[in-house]
Scaffold this motif. Structure first.
Motif, PDB file in Angstrom:
ATOM      1  N   ASP A  20      17.771  50.752  48.098  1.00 54.42           N
ATOM      2  CA  ASP A  20      19.044  51.575  48.228  1.00 54.42           C
ATOM      3  C   ASP A  20      19.178  51.952  49.761  1.00 54.42           C
ATOM      4  OD1 ASP A  20      21.486  52.259  46.440  1.00 54.42           O
ATOM      5  OD2 ASP A  20      20.663  54.126  47.602  1.00 54.42           O
ATOM      6  N   ALA A  21      20.581  52.000  50.024  1.00 53.00           N
ATOM      7  CA  ALA A  21      20.732  52.517  51.186  1.00 53.00           C
ATOM      8  C   ALA A  21      20.527  53.873  51.597  1.00 53.00           C
ATOM      9  CB  ALA A  21      22.195  52.453  51.524  1.00 53.00           C
ATOM     10  N   LEU A  22      20.363  54.739  50.689  1.00 52.98           N
ATOM     11  CA  LEU A  22      20.058  56.145  51.085  1.00 52.98           C
ATOM     12  C   LEU A  22      18.459  56.097  50.851  1.00 52.98           C
ATOM     13  CD1 LEU A  22      22.192  57.916  48.127  1.00 52.98           C
ATOM     14  CD2 LEU A  22      22.473  57.754  50.687  1.00 52.98           C
ATOM     15  N   LEU A  51      26.172  51.905  58.223  1.00 48.32           N
ATOM     16  CA  LEU A  51      26.366  51.504  56.571  1.00 48.32           C
ATOM     17  C   LEU A  51      27.738  50.961  56.371  1.00 48.32           C
ATOM     18  CD1 LEU A  51      24.446  54.287  55.070  1.00 48.32           C
ATOM     19  CD2 LEU A  51      23.694  52.198  55.496  1.00 48.32           C
ATOM     20  N   THR A  52      28.748  51.192  56.710  1.00 49.22           N
ATOM     21  CA  THR A  52      30.317  50.920  56.726  1.00 49.22           C
ATOM     22  C   THR A  52      30.167  49.452  57.313  1.00 49.22           C
ATOM     23  OG1 THR A  52      31.137  53.240  56.683  1.00 49.22           O
ATOM     24  CG2 THR A  52      32.651  51.373  57.136  1.00 49.22           C
ATOM     25  N   TYR A  97      25.607  45.633  46.926  1.00 48.29           N
ATOM     26  CA  TYR A  97      26.862  45.913  46.077  1.00 48.29           C
ATOM     27  C   TYR A  97      27.087  47.350  45.798  1.00 48.29           C
ATOM     28  CZ  TYR A  97      30.230  45.386  42.253  1.00 48.29           C
ATOM     29  OH  TYR A  97      31.483  45.365  41.638  1.00 48.29           O
ATOM     30  N   ARG A  98      26.226  48.208  45.584  1.00 51.12           N
ATOM     31  CA  ARG A  98      26.477  49.582  45.647  1.00 51.12           C
ATOM     32  C   ARG A  98      27.008  50.229  46.991  1.00 51.12           C
ATOM     33  NH1 ARG A  98      21.198  49.927  43.064  1.00 51.12           N
ATOM     34  NH2 ARG A  98      21.468  50.172  40.835  1.00 51.12           N
ATOM     35  N   LEU A  99      26.522  49.839  48.200  1.00 50.23           N
ATOM     36  CA  LEU A  99      26.971  50.139  49.201  1.00 50.23           C
ATOM     37  C   LEU A  99      28.333  49.903  49.469  1.00 50.23           C
ATOM     38  CD1 LEU A  99      26.374  51.504  52.108  1.00 50.23           C
ATOM     39  CD2 LEU A  99      25.603  49.322  52.684  1.00 50.23           C
ATOM     40  N   MET A 100      28.763  48.616  49.062  1.00 49.89           N
ATOM     41  CA  MET A 100      29.954  48.179  49.167  1.00 49.89           C
ATOM     42  C   MET A 100      31.313  48.843  48.216  1.00 49.89           C
ATOM     43  SD  MET A 100      29.212  44.117  49.108  1.00 49.89           S
ATOM     44  CE  MET A 100      30.863  43.910  48.477  1.00 49.89           C
TER      45      MET A 100
END
Length: 229
Positions: A20-22, A51-52, A97-100
């Protein structure tokens, strides 16, 4: 030869394939990209800016898949195909997908507007065919909200929501409601309530209890055949 910006974006995307990104540190990104820490801040302002930018690249892939969805003589069937393709993308790219679709901070991926515009165009085909009960704008917002809600719940709680039968039931309930194409299925009403519960829980506007959601999920499961059948 790739630029530092391209290497940073590629490294972040590669790390997102497994975590995950975090959970991804800027140090890990820099080590993989072969750049110093200050380069991230020069190129993106901060980690959130990076991240964006990665989320926008994810949307580019997502939208490219959307544009490849087939067009048939049945625009309502095409909506269902697009829903299933959306779910397939989410399951193939869970962390991306979660990041998006769950961005943090002030900067939001701008490509969500194009995703909504593509869906609006698909819904307008239903309207032009005389198969739309509400405005295209409301229909598109309802479908995308439910589609994203199903995907996020499947990724977050796969043991409860990972079955494709849940996605298909909510899909048919939401699309059937806005197009007047309801199928004769006793589970449709339950699926509609579940879709509302998912959206309310994810947005925090009307969170449902785990027991209530579990009950709705069990009600959507196909009944086991009778031993005498």
């Amino acid at each position: 030869m790739s630029t530092a910006r391209e290497r940073i974006l590629e490294a972040t995307a590669e790390l997102l394939a497994t975590k995950d990104a975090l959970a991804i540190s800027t140090r890990a990104i820099c080590d993989r990209a072969g750049v110093g820490m200050p380069e991230i801040y020069r190129q993106f302002g901060d980690k959130q800016g990076l991240l964006t930018a990665v989320a926008d690249i994810g949307f580019e892939r997502f939208l490219a898949n959307k544009r490849r969805n087939p067009f048939t003589d049945d625009p309502v069937a095409d909506l269902r195909t697009a829903w299933d393709a959306h779910v397939a993308f989410a399951l193939r790219n869970p962390h991306l997908y979660r990041l998006m679709f769950t961005p943090t901070g002030d900067a939001k991926p701008q490509a969500i507007k194009e995703a909504q515009a593509l869906l609006l165009s698909a819904v307008e085909r239903c309207r032009d065919a005389g198969r739309l009960r509400t405005t295209p704008e409301l229909a598109g917002q309802s479908i995308l909200s439910a589609n994203v809600g199903v995907c996020l719940m499947a990724l977050s709680f796969p043991e409860l929501f990972g079955g494709l039968d849940i996605s298909q039931s909510v899909r048919d309930a939401v699309i059937g409601k806005v197009t007047g194409d309801e199928r004769e299925d006793a589970r449709i009403g339950t699926a509609t309530v579940l879709a509302q519960a998912l959206v309310g829980t994810l947005t925090g506007t009307a969170p449902a209890s785990g027991a209530d959601i579990g009950r709705l999920v069990r009600a959507l499961r196909p009944s086991a055949p009778s031993p005498d059948a």
